[in-house]
Design an enzyme around this catalytic site. Structure first.
Site, short mmCIF file in Angstrom:
data_model
loop_
_atom_site.label_atom_id
_atom_site.label_comp_id
_atom_site.label_asym_id
_atom_site.label_seq_id
_atom_site.Cartn_x
_atom_site.Cartn_y
_atom_site.Cartn_z
N HIS A 1 4.89 36.96 -5.60
CA HIS A 1 6.20 36.42 -5.51
C HIS A 1 6.66 36.96 -6.79
O HIS A 1 7.73 37.33 -6.71
CB HIS A 1 5.97 34.82 -5.41
CG HIS A 1 6.99 34.06 -6.17
ND1 HIS A 1 7.61 34.09 -7.38
CD2 HIS A 1 8.02 33.42 -5.24
CE1 HIS A 1 8.66 33.37 -7.43
NE2 HIS A 1 9.16 33.14 -6.15
N ASN A 2 6.05 36.91 -7.77
CA ASN A 2 6.47 37.37 -9.38
C ASN A 2 6.90 38.63 -9.10
O ASN A 2 8.03 39.14 -9.63
CB ASN A 2 5.92 36.95 -10.42
CG ASN A 2 5.85 35.33 -10.70
OD1 ASN A 2 6.16 34.59 -9.89
ND2 ASN A 2 5.69 35.09 -11.88
N GLU B 1 9.91 39.28 -7.22
CA GLU B 1 10.76 38.55 -8.20
C GLU B 1 11.18 39.91 -9.20
O GLU B 1 12.67 40.13 -9.35
CB GLU B 1 10.36 37.50 -8.88
CG GLU B 1 11.25 36.98 -10.12
CD GLU B 1 10.46 35.69 -10.77
OE1 GLU B 1 10.05 34.86 -10.22
OE2 GLU B 1 10.33 35.92 -12.08
N VAL C 1 -1.23 23.94 -18.97
CA VAL C 1 -1.18 24.62 -20.41
C VAL C 1 -1.06 26.21 -20.29
O VAL C 1 -1.11 26.68 -19.06
CB VAL C 1 -2.34 24.28 -21.03
CG1 VAL C 1 -2.38 22.65 -21.38
CG2 VAL C 1 -3.60 24.82 -20.57
N LYS C 2 -0.88 26.88 -21.25
CA LYS C 2 -0.77 28.39 -21.24
C LYS C 2 -1.76 29.10 -20.58
O LYS C 2 -3.00 28.64 -20.69
CB LYS C 2 -0.68 28.95 -22.76
CG LYS C 2 0.61 29.12 -23.42
CD LYS C 2 0.47 29.64 -24.70
CE LYS C 2 1.51 30.78 -24.95
NZ LYS C 2 1.88 31.23 -25.78
N ALA C 3 -1.42 30.21 -19.74
CA ALA C 3 -2.46 30.68 -19.17
C ALA C 3 -3.41 31.55 -20.05
O ALA C 3 -2.98 31.73 -21.21
CB ALA C 3 -1.70 31.75 -18.41
N ASN D 1 0.49 30.49 -14.15
CA ASN D 1 0.57 31.55 -13.60
C ASN D 1 -0.96 32.30 -14.05
O ASN D 1 -0.84 32.89 -15.14
CB ASN D 1 1.63 32.32 -14.16
CG ASN D 1 2.87 32.22 -13.58
OD1 ASN D 1 2.72 31.74 -12.02
ND2 ASN D 1 4.06 32.42 -13.85
N ASN E 1 -1.52 14.47 -23.21
CA ASN E 1 -1.14 16.21 -23.86
C ASN E 1 -2.02 16.14 -25.31
O ASN E 1 -2.25 15.04 -25.99
CB ASN E 1 0.37 16.01 -24.19
CG ASN E 1 0.91 17.45 -24.77
OD1 ASN E 1 0.86 18.39 -23.89
ND2 ASN E 1 1.25 17.71 -26.09
N LYS F 1 1.32 33.65 -5.73
CA LYS F 1 2.40 33.35 -6.50
C LYS F 1 2.54 34.84 -7.51
O LYS F 1 3.87 34.86 -7.88
CB LYS F 1 1.85 32.27 -7.49
CG LYS F 1 2.96 32.05 -8.65
CD LYS F 1 4.40 31.72 -7.95
CE LYS F 1 5.33 31.38 -9.29
NZ LYS F 1 5.29 31.74 -10.67
N SER G 1 6.58 27.62 -8.39
CA SER G 1 7.76 28.42 -8.78
C SER G 1 9.10 27.71 -8.72
O SER G 1 9.28 26.81 -7.74
CB SER G 1 7.68 29.62 -7.79
OG SER G 1 8.97 30.52 -7.98
N GLY G 2 9.99 28.18 -9.55
CA GLY G 2 11.32 27.53 -9.44
C GLY G 2 11.73 27.09 -10.93
O GLY G 2 12.71 26.39 -11.18
C1 6PG Z 1 8.75 31.29 -11.10
C2 6PG Z 1 8.85 32.35 -12.17
C3 6PG Z 1 8.17 32.07 -13.34
C4 6PG Z 1 8.31 32.91 -14.69
C5 6PG Z 1 7.62 34.21 -14.52
C6 6PG Z 1 8.15 35.51 -14.83
O1 6PG Z 1 8.33 31.71 -10.13
O2 6PG Z 1 9.14 30.06 -11.69
O3 6PG Z 1 8.48 33.40 -11.88
O4 6PG Z 1 6.85 31.79 -13.17
O5 6PG Z 1 9.76 33.04 -14.68
O6 6PG Z 1 6.50 34.16 -15.34
O7 6PG Z 1 8.10 35.81 -16.10
P1 6PG Z 1 8.34 37.12 -16.77
O8 6PG Z 1 9.44 37.77 -16.42
O9 6PG Z 1 8.25 36.88 -18.21
O10 6PG Z 1 7.02 37.85 -16.52
#
Ligand code: 6PG
Length: 480
Positions: free
Chosen positions: A190-191, A194, A79-81, A107, A32, A187, A133-134
């Site tokens: 997937h989001n 979601e 790390v951060k996207a 992501n 890190n 992915k 994811s998860g």
């Molecule tokens: C996952 C989630 C994860 C995160 C997303 C959504 O698959 O584990 O999707 O990647 O919760 O970034 O975040 P936002 O709702 O903030 O866009």
């Protein structure tokens, strides 16, 4: 060098992934930027990793990290996207050798992944865009993992990710979904799904509260019940959990003290932006993304509320029957959201020649990920029966489900409109379904208007060719 793999970026997701990898008997080198996080991870979990047959090897610099990994090396970057990811990759590249593999487990936007992939290719390095994811819990105990990259990269990475992923019916929820950007692309979708899933759940809650006048704790029971049936999923189960929670400070239902402006980090927005470019109507995901955006416009909301009042209209419903109707509407709308999401995955796959297998994707989304659900197994079966499905809507199982739920779906959308309770995702998914099955669409009129004001031409249903009518003149038709 003794580590099978390395990881840099030890915030919660990175630490949990590293612990998960070590817990499967793998030696992993960890680093890190600020050393403190690395030493804390070793102090708190180093022994546990050894007891599990693996090892966390602490590294104070990227040089140490690279030196600790067996060749060809695989380094996971967590790390951060965005810029932070680019900065770490830039520091890593000069330390690596041809054949080594850099894995971005954040992501990322597919364009960034494609750009990084070509940049690394110039150094004979392999780049993997890996969707994980998860959430935090999944990273530690079994996420769903979508790997995009070369066969060479997957040779070392594959066994590691398949060992740490969730397992459903003996199959790990991790796979090599395609080359370069494929992992991050799926992915992202997937989001997007979601987002749609959560918006549909949120609308269901709002209707049960605003129309059926149930209290949060009662609605929690409803969701609890739904989780025993076809709607069974991680998000439905979690909804029961959130709705039954009482705020410690006020004694109010937790849901009533949370500010009602939903945030987003961007993957839903990217899904919609890219869908527009690909020409895929992901209307459910778009409604969900816009609903979050609308919720944040507090000034406009206040102004409109003050102008028109915030009353809803009482609609007489039999509560039990209404609860069942909402469940059916939720299921049917969910079929639409997934149908649209899978359409986008396949459109992206065609555009980039990724050859993504939708059945494989449904298989690895059955467990570990946020959208995991009983439903996904039905999607897997649908693609197993017919790999060339035009739309999930026409797969026999889903077609039957939509047919069975259709009357209820319509009733819910009508009641929502009568009551003045917004249900944009329910309404737009029903409109999507009705538009697809409509014999003639008013797009014909749109074409007529375009030709009239701008000579944009049109096609006819009865003969080939492109035509224009001289609207301002004698109204004769000419082949354009
Ligand atoms: C996952 C989630 C994860 C995160 C997303 C959504 O698959 O584990 O999707 O990647 O919760 O970034 O975040 P936002 O709702 O903030 O866009």
């Amino acid at each position: 060098a003794r580590a099978t793999i390395g990881l840099t970026g030890l915030a919660v997701m990175g630490s949990n992934l590293a612990r998960n990898i070590a817990s499967r008997g793998t030696t992993i080198a960890v680093h890190n930027r600020s050393t403190e996080k690395m030493t804390r991870l070793l102090d708190e979990h180093g022994d546990e990793a050894r007891e599990q047959g693996g090892e966390l090897v602490g590294c104070e610099s990227l040089e140490d990290l690279v030196a600790a990994i067996e060749k060809p090396r695989t380094v996971i970057v967590m790390v951060k996207a965005g810029e932070a990811t680019d900065a770490v990759i830039e520091d890593l590249v000069p330390l690596l050798e041809p054949g080594d593999v850099v894995v971005d487990a954040g992501n990322a936007h597919v364009d960034d992944t494609l750009r990084r992939q070509s940049a690394l290719e110039e150094h004979d390095l392999h780049f993997v865009g890996m969707g994980v994811s998860g959430g935090e819990e999944g990273a530690l105990n079994g996420p769903s993992i979508m790997v995009g990259g070369s066969e060479h990269a997957y040779a070392n990475l594959g066994p590691v990710v398949e060992s740490i992923a969730a397992v459903v019916d003996g199959t790990p929820c991790a796979a090599h979904v395609g080359p370069d950007g494929a992992g991050h692309f799926v992915k992202m979708v997937h989001n997007g799904i979601e987002y749609a899933d959560m918006q549909l759940i949120a609308e269901s809650y709002d209707l049960l509260r605003g129309v059926a006048r149930l209290e949060p704790a009662q609605i929690a029971e409803v969701f609890h019940g739904w989780n025993e049936g076809d709607l069974e999923s991680f998000l439905i189960e979690m909804t029961a959990d959130v709705l039954s929670h009482t705020d410690a400070d006020t004694g109010q239902p937790f849901i009533d003290v949370v500010a009602d402006a939903a945030e987003q980090k961007g993957t839903g927005r990217w899904t919609v932006q890219i869908a527009l470019d690909l020409g895929v109507p992901v209307t459910g995901i778009a409604e969900a993304t816009f609903a979050r955006s609308l919720s944040g416009h507090t000034d406009q909301r206040k102004a409109v509320r003050e102008t028109f009042g915030s009353d809803t209209h009482d609609v007489e419903v039999d509560v039990e029957a209404f609860v069942d109707d909402v469940a059916s509407a939720l299921y049917a709308s969910k079929v639409v959201a997934y149908a649209q999401g899978f359409d986008q995955v396949m459109a992206g796959s065609r555009e980039h020649d990724w050859d993504v297998d939708p059945g494989q994707l449904a298989t690895i989304w059955r467990g570990g990920c946020i959208i995991r659900a009983r439903f996904l197994d039905r999607i897997r079966e649908a693609y197993a029966e017919n790999g060339d499905l035009t739309s999930l809507l026409v797969a026999p199982f889903f077609a039957d489900a939509v047919r069975d739920g259709l009357a209820a779906w319509r009733r819910v959308v009508v009641i929502a409109a009568q009551a003045g309770v917004p249900a944009p995702a329910f309404a737009s998914s029903l409109a999507y379904f009705d538009a697809l099955r409509r014999d003639r669409l008013p797009a014909a009129l749109v074409q007529g208007l375009r030709d009239n004001f701008g000579a944009h031409t049109y096609q006819r249903i009865d003969k080939d060719g492109t035509f224009h009518t001289t609207w301002a003149g004698d109204r004769t038709e000419h082949e354009a």
